[in-house]
Scaffold this motif. Structure first.
Motif: not given
Length: 205
Positions: A8-21
């Protein structure tokens, strides 16, 4: 449950970073299609709201979870800085609309491109946090983020120099200075993420 919670935590961080892309690429597109600025800004705002929801879920989970895959302070710092990146991108797009910018300064695009590059690399690094034991790869990505941030600084200074040349409309100077500041802040926050990830790698080395 531990593995599920870790994911969950790793997915949340990765998903958030992708939003910035996604948001940074939309902002770059906005500079090329200022006639569609309002529509694009609305899309970026929606992405920023999605990022906020990810941040809130992640912070809520931190309060309910005893054992986390990284130190809770590190997760908190990462999700907060990721949110800052997205906020700065959204702020830049909002100003372009509010200031009714009709023509993009030539110097704006290289700066925006550096922000995109920093976000893309930041996303790759954040997605690689699951493999924190592969420190060499993560540190390489952190160095690359720093390189993009340095490029953004150079473009920022060049953009300001061009902006303050004699004859530029003072009102236009104020508008673009604010837009440039937001873009440069976005790249700085990407560097903050890189510094946190570097600390995580060194801690787990």
């Amino acid at each position: 449950m531990g593995l599920t919670q870790d994911a969950f935590f790793f997915d949340a961080l990765a998903e958030h970073a992708q939003k910035s892309v996604i948001a940074s690429k939309l902002l770059l597109d906005m500079l090329d299609r200022l006639e569609d600025a309002r529509t694009i800004a609305t899309k970026i705002k929606e992405i920023e709201h999605e990022g906020d929801r990810i941040t809130h879920r992640c912070l809520a989970a931190l309060h309910k979870t005893w054992i986390t895959p990284l130190d809770r302070e590190e997760i908190h710092a990462l999700i907060t800085r990721l949110d800052d990146v997205l906020d700065c991108i959204e702020a830049a797009s909002e100003r372009i609309v509010l200031f009714e910018i009709e023509t993009a300064m030539a110097e704006a695009r290289p700066l925006a491109e550096s922000v995109v590059a920093a976000c893309v690399t930041m996303s790759a690094a954040t997605s690689s946090l699951r493999d924190v034991k592969d420190g060499a790869r993560l540190l390489e990505l952190c160095v690359e983020i720093n390189r993009h941030e340095n490029a953004a600084d150079t473009h920022y200074r060049g953009a300001l120099a061009a902006l303050f040349k004699q004859g530029t409309d003072p009102l236009l100077v104020l508008k673009w200075r604010d837009i440039y500041d937001q873009l440069e802040n976005a790249s700085d926050r990407c560097e903050d993420v890189a510094n946190i990830i570097e600390g995580v790698v060194l801690e787990h080395a």
